[in-house]
Enzyme design. Sequence first.
Site, PDB file in Angstrom:
ATOM      1  N   LYS A  48       0.898  -1.189  -0.116  1.00  0.00           N
ATOM      2  CA  LYS A  48       0.069  -0.145  -0.113  1.00  0.00           C
ATOM      3  C   LYS A  48       0.768   1.226   0.085  1.00  0.00           C
ATOM      4  O   LYS A  48       0.361   2.488  -0.475  1.00  0.00           O
ATOM      5  CB  LYS A  48      -1.014  -0.004   1.287  1.00  0.00           C
ATOM      6  CG  LYS A  48      -1.968  -1.197   1.213  1.00  0.00           C
ATOM      7  CD  LYS A  48      -2.926  -1.090   0.029  1.00  0.00           C
ATOM      8  CE  LYS A  48      -3.970  -2.065  -0.235  1.00  0.00           C
ATOM      9  NZ  LYS A  48      -5.009  -1.979  -1.311  1.00  0.00           N
TER      10      LYS A  48
HETATM   11  N1  PMP Z   1      -3.646  -8.129   1.436  1.00  0.00           N
HETATM   12  C1  PMP Z   1      -3.684  -7.080   2.512  1.00  0.00           C
HETATM   13  C2  PMP Z   1      -3.088  -7.454   3.919  1.00  0.00           C
HETATM   14  C3  PMP Z   1      -4.283  -5.975   2.124  1.00  0.00           C
HETATM   15  O1  PMP Z   1      -4.505  -4.981   3.036  1.00  0.00           O
HETATM   16  C4  PMP Z   1      -4.909  -5.716   1.124  1.00  0.00           C
HETATM   17  C5  PMP Z   1      -5.606  -4.547   0.575  1.00  0.00           C
HETATM   18  N2  PMP Z   1      -6.891  -4.339   1.009  1.00  0.00           N
HETATM   19  C6  PMP Z   1      -4.820  -6.844  -0.014  1.00  0.00           C
HETATM   20  C7  PMP Z   1      -4.130  -7.789   0.346  1.00  0.00           C
HETATM   21  C8  PMP Z   1      -5.456  -6.760  -1.574  1.00  0.00           C
HETATM   22  O2  PMP Z   1      -4.664  -5.526  -2.228  1.00  0.00           O
HETATM   23  P1  PMP Z   1      -5.535  -4.743  -3.248  1.00  0.00           P
HETATM   24  O3  PMP Z   1      -6.480  -3.707  -2.268  1.00  0.00           O
HETATM   25  O4  PMP Z   1      -4.677  -3.982  -4.014  1.00  0.00           O
HETATM   26  O5  PMP Z   1      -6.516  -5.850  -3.970  1.00  0.00           O
END
Ligand code: PMP
Length: 346
Positions: A48
Amino acid sequence: MNRDLNVYDNVLQLVGNTPLIKLNKITNNFEGSYFAKVEAFNPGHSSKDRIALHIIEEAERTGILKPGDTIIETTSGNTGFSIAMVSVIKGYDCILAVSSKSSPDKIDALKAMGAKVYVCPAHVSADDPRSYYSVAKRLHEEMKGSVYINQYFNELNIDAHFNTTGPEIWEQTEGKITHLIACSGTGGTISGVARFLKEKNKDIKIVGIDAYGSVLQKYHQTREFDSSEIYPYRIEGLGKNLIPSATDFDAIDHFEKVTDEESAHSAREIAVSEGLFVGYTSGAAIQGLKQLEAQGEFTKNSCVVVVFPDHGSRYMSKVFSDKWMHEQGFFDSQNEEAVATIEYIK
Ligand code: PMP
């Protein structure tokens, strides 16, 4: 500063360029080669960081975000941490609405980074005024000089991964990648990487990992939102109870669903087999990989990249707590012995 000497002006210059690490034991008996894109190497310990930096710098560039403004976001924790980190360096206030499902470790970390945190009930519908979406939207409407990142519905979330994660994976595999496996939450990671990789080679198979209790897989198959798919589950950060526009469903070939229990055990297995201490959704991604392998998806020519989104330290009171695992009923006679690794000398 001289980056060749590993010297930086600030922590934000370390975002991205994470390593690709070969999996050696978990995939020992599988045909093909397997690599993890380990996003915990970002300075905020998750993928992120990439979207927080990109979205905030775009908002600055377009004049939406001005000195003294407040940044607001809904977040399961990781995005919040990254936004808080960027806010510290750039001098913005940061308000985060998080789900009560988020681990206390994650919530405390947000406070440690100077953010104001609202904890909202997890098991209410997205349009309920108490949901973390509604709370963030309301705060944004009420507060002048605030910017709402809105990662679920922000195309820049996809662009961040199209610009960085996708090219990195393509270069690190020297264009040999055949399969990408990534958890889908907002969908930004998988969609951005998929768009980039498909431009390079449309035959690369893109697999999203979804949770039982989420609407994503069904929506991908039918393009219909089926609320009867929704029920509470424990994995934080993947799956959804709404359809995020930051997910490009056309760029994804297949969704694989995984259970809370098997994903938790897979996360613990990654630590003891690969020496990589990564989060619950990394376990979910490996669980999905195992299921695909059992379905005969891979051959000796397969070059598979699995995205590990964050670090294990965010789950000390959950997946890496034996007490929590017991409470969830995740230890049975088969798995019990894995617990007996601590001895207390009286
Ligand atoms: N794994 C974790 C621990 C996350 O916080 C997130 C984000 N919500 C994701 C996977 C998925 O990533 P994305 O939001 O880019 O689909």
